[in-house]
Structure formats: structure tokens, C-alpha cells
Design a protein around this motif. Sequence first.
Motif, PDB file in Angstrom:
ATOM      1  N   ALA A  15      -0.054  -8.652  -0.545  1.00  0.00           N
ATOM      2  CA  ALA A  15       1.373  -8.924  -0.377  1.00  0.00           C
ATOM      3  C   ALA A  15       1.719  -8.999   1.098  1.00  0.00           C
ATOM      4  O   ALA A  15       1.584  -8.017   1.830  1.00  0.00           O
ATOM      5  N   ILE A  18      -2.906  -3.001  -4.652  1.00  0.00           N
ATOM      6  CA  ILE A  18      -2.121  -3.890  -3.803  1.00  0.00           C
ATOM      7  C   ILE A  18      -2.255  -3.483  -2.349  1.00  0.00           C
ATOM      8  O   ILE A  18      -2.249  -2.288  -2.019  1.00  0.00           O
ATOM      9  N   ALA A  29       7.113  -2.437  -1.546  1.00  0.00           N
ATOM     10  CA  ALA A  29       6.191  -3.372  -2.195  1.00  0.00           C
ATOM     11  C   ALA A  29       5.207  -2.635  -3.099  1.00  0.00           C
ATOM     12  O   ALA A  29       4.896  -3.088  -4.205  1.00  0.00           O
ATOM     13  N   ILE A  44       4.164  -8.963   4.154  1.00  0.00           N
ATOM     14  CA  ILE A  44       5.451  -8.310   4.420  1.00  0.00           C
ATOM     15  C   ILE A  44       6.060  -8.899   5.686  1.00  0.00           C
ATOM     16  O   ILE A  44       5.604  -8.624   6.799  1.00  0.00           O
ATOM     17  N   CYS A  50      -9.379  -4.920   1.535  1.00  0.00           N
ATOM     18  CA  CYS A  50      -9.266  -5.645   0.258  1.00  0.00           C
ATOM     19  C   CYS A  50     -10.511  -5.426  -0.603  1.00  0.00           C
ATOM     20  O   CYS A  50     -10.409  -5.259  -1.828  1.00  0.00           O
ATOM     21  N   THR A  65      -3.882  -7.543  -5.358  1.00  0.00           N
ATOM     22  CA  THR A  65      -2.760  -8.314  -4.816  1.00  0.00           C
ATOM     23  C   THR A  65      -2.676  -8.110  -3.311  1.00  0.00           C
ATOM     24  O   THR A  65      -2.702  -6.967  -2.834  1.00  0.00           O
ATOM     25  N   CYS A  92       1.164  -6.344   7.036  1.00  0.00           N
ATOM     26  CA  CYS A  92       2.319  -6.613   7.903  1.00  0.00           C
ATOM     27  C   CYS A  92       1.960  -6.777   9.372  1.00  0.00           C
ATOM     28  O   CYS A  92       2.854  -6.851  10.210  1.00  0.00           O
ATOM     29  N   CYS A  94       6.943  -2.066   3.158  1.00  0.00           N
ATOM     30  CA  CYS A  94       5.605  -1.939   2.569  1.00  0.00           C
ATOM     31  C   CYS A  94       5.608  -0.933   1.419  1.00  0.00           C
ATOM     32  O   CYS A  94       5.012  -1.175   0.360  1.00  0.00           O
ATOM     33  N   LYS A 141       7.199  -1.575  -6.174  1.00  0.00           N
ATOM     34  CA  LYS A 141       7.483  -2.726  -7.028  1.00  0.00           C
ATOM     35  C   LYS A 141       6.256  -3.130  -7.835  1.00  0.00           C
ATOM     36  O   LYS A 141       6.366  -3.595  -8.972  1.00  0.00           O
ATOM     37  N   HIS A 142       5.082  -2.947  -7.248  1.00  0.00           N
ATOM     38  CA  HIS A 142       3.830  -3.273  -7.930  1.00  0.00           C
ATOM     39  C   HIS A 142       3.485  -2.226  -8.994  1.00  0.00           C
ATOM     40  O   HIS A 142       2.564  -2.438  -9.788  1.00  0.00           O
ATOM     41  N   ALA A 155      -0.263  -4.131   1.155  1.00  0.00           N
ATOM     42  CA  ALA A 155       0.914  -4.644   1.847  1.00  0.00           C
ATOM     43  C   ALA A 155       0.507  -4.900   3.295  1.00  0.00           C
ATOM     44  O   ALA A 155       0.259  -3.959   4.052  1.00  0.00           O
TER      45      ALA A 155
END
Length: 337
Positions: A275, A248, A148, A277, A240, A273, A252, A145, A151-152, A250
Motif C-alpha cells: 500500500a 500488508i 492503512a 502512502i 515484502c 498487499t 511511505c 500508515c 483498514k486491511h 504501508a
Amino acid sequence: MSDTDFRALLIEKNDLSEKSDGGQTVSVQQVDRARLPEGDVTVRVEASTVNYKDALAVTGTSPVVRSFPMVPGIDFAGVVEESSNPAWNPGDRVVLNGWGVGEKHWGGLAEYARVRGEWLVPLVPEFTAEQAMGIGTAGYTAMLCVLALEKHGVTPDDGEILVTGAAGGVGSVAIAVLHELGYHVVAVTGRESEADYLTGLGAERILPRADFAERGKPLAKEQWAGAVDVAGGQVLANVCAQMRYGGIVAACGLAAGMGLPATVAPFILRGVTLAGIDSVYRPAADRTEAWRRLGRDLDPAVLAPITGTVALDDVPALAAELLAGKVRGRVVVPLNS
């Protein structure tokens, strides 16, 4: 007992029929090594752990186990004893997370495991086997996570990072790692008694889970640059809705449910976003990188307040407590010690 016997936690159908709905029996047994499933690497397990999925399997609460008899345990760490896989040699220290182990293939809650070599990754030297299991799938997922978020492009200067299910295994490690990396972490928990524990890990603020449990606005006040969510359901929908523009989440876990009673508004109007996981079938390169980063960014000393231990014989009772939300952080099961 023969020299090839080893201790294992075994889940069996009561009438030995895989199609039976008559319940299951869980017990620690002496098992001959000849019964180990197919695989090209045999590992002498030094430690395993009890995850949420393991608790579901052991209690029979959810149909996690796909075949019987089954040794649960989706994580283990240990030493290669035998190998016909060119990637591994006897004496190599390894860790395994996921791959259906403990569900479709005998898992880590036993003194020995036989698996496919491609499921293993090196155990980084920063951790002992027990420390690695203090991290386990939960901590490895938490690191995925964090990767992620990175990376974002989320940086500590972008704003606060929200972590739900903060007192659990994923949340605990996520908070510790994010704090180490300089992020400003806000923890969400349903257990007010864990406030000191969470601030000790690095959470700067703590919010009650009740703030996220009821249906909210499709778009709420922008608050979080990033989030790590283990809850799903209404909690995830509200997270969200509160994300800052371009943020973003993450995601999971599904502790609060598999549904997502949300609208597309955060994703379209704020460019949020979501994402997903997955840790179970993650490619080897991602796994290796996650463990490398854990070795770099997670101080082993942080694991002490996160981690407890339990004997193999006591796993069934512990599994029920875990499902009841009474277990903090991680639980390690020492083996072959």
C-alpha cells in the motif's frame, strides 16, 4: 524595518535566474508581508519543523524547489490572522502538511504564511503548535500508515509489525502509536546506539538494517503481519519477501532508493498487499481523521524524547546534519514565540 516585515528563511538562486545552475543562497531575511504568495488565508505561524524534504531543499542536494525565491518548510502550525475563506476565521488554530508548500508555494519556515484554505486542517486541542510540529508530516504520515494497517484488518493478535527507519520521524511516531494500540513492534535501524530510545517508544525487538540491505530470497520465512516502511529499495523488497500470508506493507519513503528489486512472488503466492502512502495531496477528510487519531492515540508526553528544537537561523546547519543521518526523531522550529 516596517511593521509589516517578518522573518523568513529564503532560498534564492545565486544570480536570481530560475534557470541558473550556479547554486543557491539560503539566509534569514526580513520580508514584507506584501511579498507573500496568493492565498485566501494568512496564518501567523507559531511553529514549523525540518523534514527530510526541507533538508534537501535547504542544502540544494535535490531539486525540490520548483521556483525561486522560496521559503521552505512543508509543515506549519499557527493561528489564522486573516481569511476570505468561509471555512476559516481569525483566531482559528490550524495545521498544514504538504500540498507542495515549501516547494512550489512559500512554506512554513517563516513567521507568516499565506495559503489556500483547503490546504488547512484544524489543530486538535490535544496538541500545542510546537507539539503538532513535533509530529509534523512525519507523524501524520505514520498515522496514515497505521490507518492503512487497520483498514486491511491487521490486529495486535495477528503478529508482529515491522517498522523500518525506526529512529527517524515516521518510524518514531509509528512505533509509539502502534505500541499504544497494543501491537507488537519490531524496529529496524542502522543506529545501534538508539536501542534504548526505540525500546522506550515501545519497540519489543530491534533488528539491524544490515539484515535487510542485501538481496535476499524472493520468498523468505514468513514473519510480519504488517509493516511500515520508509526505506524503499532493497530494504522494502526484503520486507515484502518476509511478510506473512495476507499481510500488508504501508510504504511511505525512499531513503534506501526509489527502485524495488523484488519479484511478484510475495504478492501472488502469499497475497501480500503493498500500500503506497501519499501524504502530500491526501484528501482533507483523511488528513482530519489522521490528526483526530493522533490526538487520541499519541500521548503528548511521548513527543519529548522524539523532539528537539532549533532556531530559524540554525536551520541550514541542521539540514546538513539531517541528511547525514545524525538527527534523531523530529526537530521543531519555534516562531512568533
